[in-house]
Design an enzyme around this catalytic site. Structure first.
Site, PDB file in Angstrom:
ATOM      1  N   GLY A  12       0.818  -1.209   0.000  1.00 45.77           N
ATOM      2  CA  GLY A  12       0.000   0.000   0.000  1.00 45.77           C
ATOM      3  C   GLY A  12       0.848   1.254   0.000  1.00 45.77           C
ATOM      4  O   GLY A  12       1.744   1.397   0.836  1.00 45.77           O
ATOM      5  N   PHE A  15      -0.957   7.155   2.598  1.00 42.64           N
ATOM      6  CA  PHE A  15      -0.192   8.011   3.510  1.00 42.64           C
ATOM      7  C   PHE A  15       0.748   7.200   4.401  1.00 42.64           C
ATOM      8  O   PHE A  15       1.908   7.563   4.594  1.00 42.64           O
ATOM      9  CB  PHE A  15      -1.143   8.843   4.363  1.00 42.64           C
ATOM     10  CG  PHE A  15      -1.815   9.952   3.605  1.00 42.64           C
ATOM     11  CD1 PHE A  15      -1.111  11.063   3.193  1.00 42.64           C
ATOM     12  CD2 PHE A  15      -3.171   9.876   3.308  1.00 42.64           C
ATOM     13  CE1 PHE A  15      -1.722  12.087   2.496  1.00 42.64           C
ATOM     14  CE2 PHE A  15      -3.795  10.891   2.607  1.00 42.64           C
ATOM     15  CZ  PHE A  15      -3.071  12.003   2.200  1.00 42.64           C
ATOM     16  N   GLY A  16       0.259   6.095   4.964  1.00 42.72           N
ATOM     17  CA  GLY A  16       1.075   5.303   5.867  1.00 42.72           C
ATOM     18  C   GLY A  16       2.201   4.583   5.158  1.00 42.72           C
ATOM     19  O   GLY A  16       3.363   4.629   5.581  1.00 42.72           O
ATOM     20  N   VAL A  80      -1.901  -7.805  -3.541  1.00 49.15           N
ATOM     21  CA  VAL A  80      -1.649  -8.923  -2.633  1.00 49.15           C
ATOM     22  C   VAL A  80      -2.912  -9.762  -2.487  1.00 49.15           C
ATOM     23  O   VAL A  80      -4.006  -9.234  -2.304  1.00 49.15           O
ATOM     24  CB  VAL A  80      -1.188  -8.410  -1.256  1.00 49.15           C
ATOM     25  CG1 VAL A  80      -1.090  -9.561  -0.247  1.00 49.15           C
ATOM     26  CG2 VAL A  80       0.156  -7.705  -1.374  1.00 49.15           C
ATOM     27  N   GLU A 172     -17.817  18.644   3.467  1.00 57.93           N
ATOM     28  CA  GLU A 172     -17.046  19.304   2.413  1.00 57.93           C
ATOM     29  C   GLU A 172     -17.694  19.118   1.050  1.00 57.93           C
ATOM     30  O   GLU A 172     -17.740  20.048   0.240  1.00 57.93           O
ATOM     31  CB  GLU A 172     -15.613  18.764   2.430  1.00 57.93           C
ATOM     32  CG  GLU A 172     -14.839  19.225   3.669  1.00 57.93           C
ATOM     33  CD  GLU A 172     -13.495  18.550   3.859  1.00 57.93           C
ATOM     34  OE1 GLU A 172     -12.726  19.007   4.715  1.00 57.93           O
ATOM     35  OE2 GLU A 172     -13.232  17.561   3.155  1.00 57.93           O
ATOM     36  N   ASP A 301      -5.645   2.953   8.227  1.00 56.09           N
ATOM     37  CA  ASP A 301      -7.053   2.556   8.335  1.00 56.09           C
ATOM     38  C   ASP A 301      -7.217   1.058   8.540  1.00 56.09           C
ATOM     39  O   ASP A 301      -8.282   0.601   8.957  1.00 56.09           O
ATOM     40  CB  ASP A 301      -7.809   2.960   7.065  1.00 56.09           C
ATOM     41  CG  ASP A 301      -7.876   4.465   6.880  1.00 56.09           C
ATOM     42  OD1 ASP A 301      -7.295   5.191   7.706  1.00 56.09           O
ATOM     43  OD2 ASP A 301      -8.499   4.920   5.904  1.00 56.09           O
TER      44      ASP A 301
END
Length: 426
Positions: A12, A15-16, A80, A172, A301
């Site tokens: 992935g 962000f992480g 994966v 938003e 997440d």
């Protein structure tokens, strides 16, 4: 004799995962980063692509370009399908098998329709560029068709936009659609006036932005109503279909419906055979590893981690980025203490010149909050070109009220004939 470095696989490039990869760049480890897309996406600004304020290239960048300076990282475009904890292997959809010494799972989340997955066909969520361009197409096609529609009921449905979910994304989206439909494009149409369009925000809970203090939630609702948005809190959705939303007390005919009500974790916990919480997130230790496997980190997440107050950490970008950096530091032997999240506050924007910010004791709303929100989002964008492009586009839109990315791309799966007639006025 060549040195043999530990093999690290990162699954992935959100962000992480990207934060972990950057931390490991040019270190004494061999890193393989796997993602099913070739780009990193700045998700907090996806709604601006969906409402024609920005183009996809403004908020996305190729992963290879971002990490081109890191000679120890290779990037694979793949997916994966299996993780073998005992053999320490990752199986990809292409059939390739990767060995690892350390594994970081950062596969993010997807939309959750709370067991009613059939609703996805009627109300797209907002997690990818494809989602954003689909919503943009739906909004712009509705306006185009309303321009020539002579039947009052059909025209009413075409000009009704429903956003389901009162969290930051829903708030938003509702504000941005209201500005697009009422201010930006009404100048270019001859038969559509600002009074023609109707934006409805539906939230099952008692208030908007439940993660914010009540005073800021009330302020956000006030600002949305100032934009002409119809806010319906305490109103769970009971049914969705082509061209309509059904709640416990009303039937709303609408051509465009956007889902912003919930997310669910990826299937990573299933691959790992790890314990899960009710949202399907893998339960992790204080070191962000899964029980029984100190070499497998789960972040963002996908992970169910708890903060200093004992409550689960929110599924937001700052959490993922800090966890990614921490996991990398653990692999490099530079972090020995448990993971501790540093909360820098919550931000949400409500259209042009309006935002709310929660910094604990300091709470801001209005124009100043919007300036802070804008600066923060531009700062965290990847790449100088993206920052310059977004700043230029925002300045031009602020001065002219115009949207620069109003392109209708692809085909519309819902014809005008699928719009349901009104049964009961909302």
């Amino acid at each position: 004799m060549l040195a043999v470095y530990p093999k690290v696989v990162i699954v992935g490039a959100g962000f992480g995962g990207l934060a972990a990869a950057k931390r490991l760049a040019n270190r004494k480890v061999e890193v393989t980063l796997v993602d099913r897309r070739n780009h990193h996406l700045f998700q907090p600004l996806l709604y601006q692509v969906a409402t024609a304020a920005l183009s996809p290239a403004d908020i996305a960048a190729p992963i290879r370009s971002i990490l081109s300076y890191a000679r120890n990282i290779r990037v694979l475009l793949d997916e994966v399908v299996r993780v073998d904890r005992d053999r320490k292997t990752v199986t990809l959809a292409s059939g390739r098998i990767l060995d690892f010494d350390k594994l970081i799972i950062a596969t993010g989340s997807s939309h959750s329709y709370f067991g009613r997955d059939q609703w996805a066909a009627f109300a797209p969520g907002l997690k990818s560029i494809e989602d954003a361009t689909t919503i943009r197409r739906n909004v712009l096609l509705a306006l185009e068709r309303a321009e020539s529609e002579t039947d009052p009921d059909r025209r009413h449905a075409l000009l009704t936009f429903v956003v389901i979910g009162g969290g930051p994304t829903g708030v938003e989206m509702a504000g941005a659609i209201a500005e697009l439909a009422r201010r930006s494009v009404s100048k270019d149409f001859r038969n559509i006036t600002p009074a023609c369009s109707r934006v409805i925000l539906v939230e099952a809970g008692p208030r908007l932005l439940p993660s914010f203090p009540p005073a800021l939630s009330a302020k956000a609702e006030e600002m949305l109503r100032g934009l002409g948005v119809h806010v319906r809190t305490g109103t769970p959705v009971t049914g969705l279909g082509y061209g309509h939303v059904q709640t416990s007390d009303v039937w709303i005919s609408a051509k465009t419906i956007v889902w912003a009500a919930g997310v669910e974790a990826s299937a990573a916990a299933d691959w790992l055979g790890a314990e899960q919480d009710r949202a399907g997130r893998a339960l992790v230790t204080q070191g962000l590893t899964i029980k029984g496997s100190d070499d497998i980190f789960v972040i963002g997440d996908t992970a169910s981690a708890r903060g200093a107050n004992g409550q689960p950490l929110p599924a937001i970008a700052p959490v993922a980025k800090q966890q990614g950096a921490y996991a990398a530091d653990r692999i490099l032997g530079r972090a020995r203490k448990p993971f501790a999240y540093r909360d820098f506050g919550n931000l949400a924007t409500i259209g042009r010149s309006r935002a709310v910010i929660d910094w604990g004791r300091i709470q801001l709303s209005g124009f100043i909050a919007w300036l802070v929100w804008s600066a923060a989002h531009v700062w965290f964008l990847i790449g100088f070109r993206s920052r310059l492009s977004v700043m230029t586009t925002w300045l031009w839109s602020y001065l002219t009220y115009r949207r620069s990315a109003r392109l209708i791309i692809g085909t519309d799966g819902n014809s005008a004939s699928t719009i349901a007639p009104r049964r009961k006025a909302a």
